[in-house]
Design a protein around this motif. Structure first.
Motif, PDB file in Angstrom:
ATOM      1  N   VAL A   1       0.682  -1.223  -0.130  1.00 17.98           N
ATOM      2  CA  VAL A   1       0.204   0.047  -0.102  1.00 17.98           C
ATOM      3  C   VAL A   1       0.817   1.226  -0.242  1.00 17.98           C
ATOM      4  CG1 VAL A   1      -1.724  -1.107   1.044  1.00 17.98           C
ATOM      5  CG2 VAL A   1      -0.411  -0.094   2.423  1.00 17.98           C
ATOM      6  N   ALA A   2       2.239   1.298   0.564  1.00 15.93           N
ATOM      7  CA  ALA A   2       2.795   2.481   0.604  1.00 15.93           C
ATOM      8  C   ALA A   2       3.354   2.924  -0.891  1.00 15.93           C
ATOM      9  CB  ALA A   2       4.171   2.197   1.542  1.00 15.93           C
ATOM     10  N   ASP A   3       3.543   2.044  -1.453  1.00 19.03           N
ATOM     11  CA  ASP A   3       3.989   2.379  -2.902  1.00 19.03           C
ATOM     12  C   ASP A   3       2.875   2.006  -4.036  1.00 19.03           C
ATOM     13  OD1 ASP A   3       6.404   2.224  -1.674  1.00 19.03           O
ATOM     14  OD2 ASP A   3       6.799  -0.159  -2.121  1.00 19.03           O
ATOM     15  N   PHE A   4       1.617   2.009  -3.607  1.00 14.72           N
ATOM     16  CA  PHE A   4       0.711   1.768  -4.765  1.00 14.72           C
ATOM     17  C   PHE A   4       0.717   3.507  -5.497  1.00 14.72           C
ATOM     18  CE2 PHE A   4      -3.939   2.378  -6.041  1.00 14.72           C
ATOM     19  CZ  PHE A   4      -3.888   1.308  -6.635  1.00 14.72           C
ATOM     20  N   VAL A   5       0.089   3.069  -6.767  1.00  8.62           N
ATOM     21  CA  VAL A   5       0.317   4.226  -7.681  1.00  8.62           C
ATOM     22  C   VAL A   5      -1.088   4.402  -7.922  1.00  8.62           C
ATOM     23  CG1 VAL A   5       0.969   5.028  -9.914  1.00  8.62           C
ATOM     24  CG2 VAL A   5       2.689   3.663  -8.760  1.00  8.62           C
ATOM     25  N   TRP A   6      -1.527   5.691  -7.551  1.00 10.15           N
ATOM     26  CA  TRP A   6      -2.882   6.243  -7.810  1.00 10.15           C
ATOM     27  C   TRP A   6      -2.982   6.955  -9.241  1.00 10.15           C
ATOM     28  CZ3 TRP A   6      -6.797   5.285  -4.519  1.00 10.15           C
ATOM     29  CH2 TRP A   6      -6.343   4.703  -3.349  1.00 10.15           C
TER      30      TRP A   6
ATOM     31  N   LYS B   1      -7.067  -7.800 -11.583  1.00 11.75           N
ATOM     32  CA  LYS B   1      -6.028  -7.946 -10.566  1.00 11.75           C
ATOM     33  C   LYS B   1      -4.820  -7.356 -10.871  1.00 11.75           C
ATOM     34  CE  LYS B   1      -8.349 -11.400  -7.756  1.00 11.75           C
ATOM     35  NZ  LYS B   1      -8.333 -12.474  -6.947  1.00 11.75           N
ATOM     36  N   ALA B   2      -4.529  -7.653 -12.274  1.00 15.20           N
ATOM     37  CA  ALA B   2      -3.057  -7.045 -12.704  1.00 15.20           C
ATOM     38  C   ALA B   2      -2.859  -5.595 -12.776  1.00 15.20           C
ATOM     39  CB  ALA B   2      -2.771  -7.622 -14.115  1.00 15.20           C
ATOM     40  N   ARG B   3      -4.167  -4.660 -12.602  1.00 13.99           N
ATOM     41  CA  ARG B   3      -4.093  -3.249 -12.702  1.00 13.99           C
ATOM     42  C   ARG B   3      -3.586  -2.724 -11.758  1.00 13.99           C
ATOM     43  NH1 ARG B   3      -9.802  -2.195 -12.868  1.00 13.99           N
ATOM     44  NH2 ARG B   3      -9.025  -0.059 -13.052  1.00 13.99           N
ATOM     45  N   PHE B   4      -3.605  -3.168 -10.383  1.00 14.81           N
ATOM     46  CA  PHE B   4      -3.323  -2.709  -9.339  1.00 14.81           C
ATOM     47  C   PHE B   4      -1.513  -2.646  -9.053  1.00 14.81           C
ATOM     48  CE2 PHE B   4      -7.390  -3.761  -8.966  1.00 14.81           C
ATOM     49  CZ  PHE B   4      -8.265  -2.642  -8.752  1.00 14.81           C
ATOM     50  N   LEU B   5      -0.993  -1.528  -9.216  1.00 12.87           N
ATOM     51  CA  LEU B   5       0.539  -1.703  -9.244  1.00 12.87           C
ATOM     52  C   LEU B   5       1.125  -0.653  -8.547  1.00 12.87           C
ATOM     53  CD1 LEU B   5       1.084  -1.968 -13.143  1.00 12.87           C
ATOM     54  CD2 LEU B   5       1.417  -3.763 -11.448  1.00 12.87           C
TER      55      LEU B   5
ATOM     56  N   LEU C   1       3.393 -14.121  -5.626  1.00 15.95           N
ATOM     57  CA  LEU C   1       4.092 -15.235  -4.943  1.00 15.95           C
ATOM     58  C   LEU C   1       4.681 -16.277  -5.793  1.00 15.95           C
ATOM     59  CD1 LEU C   1       5.061 -16.449  -2.336  1.00 15.95           C
ATOM     60  CD2 LEU C   1       2.756 -17.723  -2.139  1.00 15.95           C
ATOM     61  N   GLY C   2       6.141 -16.347  -5.983  1.00 18.74           N
ATOM     62  CA  GLY C   2       6.435 -17.364  -6.924  1.00 18.74           C
ATOM     63  C   GLY C   2       7.154 -18.512  -6.210  1.00 18.74           C
ATOM     64  N   PRO C   3       8.290 -19.476  -6.709  1.00 14.69           N
ATOM     65  CA  PRO C   3       8.749 -20.492  -6.048  1.00 14.69           C
ATOM     66  C   PRO C   3       9.897 -19.806  -4.946  1.00 14.69           C
ATOM     67  CG  PRO C   3       8.822 -20.751  -8.254  1.00 14.69           C
ATOM     68  CD  PRO C   3       8.143 -19.388  -8.157  1.00 14.69           C
ATOM     69  N   LYS C   4      10.371 -18.637  -5.263  1.00 18.18           N
ATOM     70  CA  LYS C   4      11.257 -18.115  -4.345  1.00 18.18           C
ATOM     71  C   LYS C   4      10.829 -17.019  -3.343  1.00 18.18           C
ATOM     72  CE  LYS C   4      15.232 -19.314  -7.548  1.00 18.18           C
ATOM     73  NZ  LYS C   4      16.510 -18.566  -8.281  1.00 18.18           N
ATOM     74  N   GLY C   5       9.620 -17.025  -3.294  1.00 21.02           N
ATOM     75  CA  GLY C   5       9.071 -15.947  -2.527  1.00 21.02           C
ATOM     76  C   GLY C   5       8.228 -14.740  -3.133  1.00 21.02           C
ATOM     77  N   TRP C   6       8.120 -13.705  -2.570  1.00 23.66           N
ATOM     78  CA  TRP C   6       7.116 -12.476  -3.193  1.00 23.66           C
ATOM     79  C   TRP C   6       8.018 -11.899  -4.227  1.00 23.66           C
ATOM     80  CZ3 TRP C   6       1.896 -12.365  -2.679  1.00 23.66           C
ATOM     81  CH2 TRP C   6       1.459 -13.189  -1.661  1.00 23.66           C
ATOM     82  N   ASP C   7       7.736 -11.751  -5.340  1.00 23.05           N
ATOM     83  CA  ASP C   7       8.295 -10.798  -6.483  1.00 23.05           C
ATOM     84  C   ASP C   7       7.557  -9.717  -6.834  1.00 23.05           C
ATOM     85  OD1 ASP C   7      10.221 -13.000  -6.915  1.00 23.05           O
ATOM     86  OD2 ASP C   7       8.763 -14.171  -7.970  1.00 23.05           O
ATOM     87  N   ARG C   8       8.327  -8.677  -6.956  1.00 23.10           N
ATOM     88  CA  ARG C   8       7.677  -7.280  -7.245  1.00 23.10           C
ATOM     89  C   ARG C   8       7.340  -7.383  -8.604  1.00 23.10           C
ATOM     90  NH1 ARG C   8       7.455  -2.469  -4.246  1.00 23.10           N
ATOM     91  NH2 ARG C   8       7.141  -0.540  -5.277  1.00 23.10           N
ATOM     92  N   VAL C   9       6.159  -6.718  -9.038  1.00 27.82           N
ATOM     93  CA  VAL C   9       5.772  -6.361 -10.534  1.00 27.82           C
ATOM     94  C   VAL C   9       5.511  -4.764 -10.710  1.00 27.82           C
ATOM     95  CG1 VAL C   9       4.209  -7.049 -12.404  1.00 27.82           C
ATOM     96  CG2 VAL C   9       5.054  -8.739 -10.796  1.00 27.82           C
ATOM     97  N   GLU C  10       6.231  -4.233 -11.511  1.00 26.66           N
ATOM     98  CA  GLU C  10       5.821  -2.661 -11.701  1.00 26.66           C
ATOM     99  C   GLU C  10       4.993  -2.503 -12.655  1.00 26.66           C
ATOM    100  OE1 GLU C  10       7.146  -0.593  -9.557  1.00 26.66           O
ATOM    101  OE2 GLU C  10       8.745  -1.644  -8.539  1.00 26.66           O
ATOM    102  N   SER C  11       4.920  -3.451 -13.754  1.00 28.63           N
ATOM    103  CA  SER C  11       3.907  -3.049 -14.877  1.00 28.63           C
ATOM    104  C   SER C  11       3.309  -4.321 -15.508  1.00 28.63           C
ATOM    105  CB  SER C  11       4.828  -2.319 -15.835  1.00 28.63           C
ATOM    106  OG  SER C  11       5.517  -2.879 -16.440  1.00 28.63           O
TER     107      SER C  11
END
Length: 249
Positions: free
Chosen positions: A76-81, A230-234, A239-249
């Protein structure tokens, strides 16, 4: 001599059933029970590990040949409005939301029934009765809340508590690190308001106000129109095999 550890969760695997998201696929789930004193802590841990809750059950996909279901959460701290999201907030400026204890009402069920009939008439929940709905809301051993969304303004019909018309509801778990949207529904006639999007945006604002870092949106399924929103909220984390991966776009 063996000792049974009663506080350790036991996991079970369902039989294959048709996948509701990808045609021609079979799905299986691994699940465990969320009951007793350990339920709150276990729900936190399992949600962080990609599980979802349904009443007193925590589950996640365990399909043999498919990994399309991906857990998604919004930092939430980084969410782009974006401009679109801000417009959705303006379009719903007359909507007030209230977080309450999970107590079902006939008014909620009426909205729930209208939503299912319009959007999921052939889904697995289509035959849910008012008693089924009450169980969905009340049957929980974790910290769960209902958030009601109502219209406000002059000349609106009010209920006995002086509240405006109910247009949407979200069943939400309050976790140690965020809000998890368990199930949301809305009046179909209000679809031009983008009520589903508005509820997610409201959860993002609520989580920030509660000093909680994440909003958990459940599963995103690439190629599924039902889950594409759900992909719109950036940015978001998947969650992947190695943990949570950040997606920017």
């Amino acid at each position: 001599m063996s000792i049974e550890i009663r506080d350790s969760p036991q996991f079970y695997l369902t039989a294959p059933t048709p996948c509701p998201y990808i045609k021609g696929k079979q799905e299986r789930k691994v699940f465990t029970h969320l009951v007793g004193e350990r339920a709150v802590r276990l729900n936190d841990l399992l949600t962080h590990g990609g599980f979802r809750r349904s009443q007193t059950i925590a589950y996640r996909p365990a399909c043999e040949s498919c990994r399309a279901c991906v857990s998604v959460r919004v930092p939430v701290a980084d969410f782009v409005w974006s401009r679109t999201f801000r417009r959705t907030l303006r379009d719903n400026a007359d909507v007030v939301s209230d977080m309450r204890t999970p107590t079902p009402t006939s008014e909620q069920y009426s909205t729930f029934r209208a939503y299912l009939d319009a959007r999921h008439a052939d889904g697995g929940m289509a035959d849910m009765t008012v008693l089924d709905y009450a169980m969905m809301v009340e049957d929980t051993h974790v910290t769960s809340r209902l958030i009601e969304y109502r219209l406000s303004g002059p000349d609106l019909p009010l209920n006995r508590r002086g509240e405006g018309p109910l247009i949407a509801v979200s069943l939400t778990d309050v976790l140690a690190d965020g809000l998890s949207m368990v199930y949301s529904f809305y009046e179909p006639e209000q679809h031009l308001r983008s009520v589903g999007t508005f509820m997610i945006l409201d959860h993002i604002r609520r989580a920030k106000a509660m000093d909680l870092p994440y909003v958990y949106l459940g599963y995103w399924v690439e190629g599924s129109k039902k889950m594409a929103y759900k992909a719109r909220f950036l940015p978001q984390e998947r969650l992947g095999p190695k943990g949570w991966d950040r997606v920017e776009s």
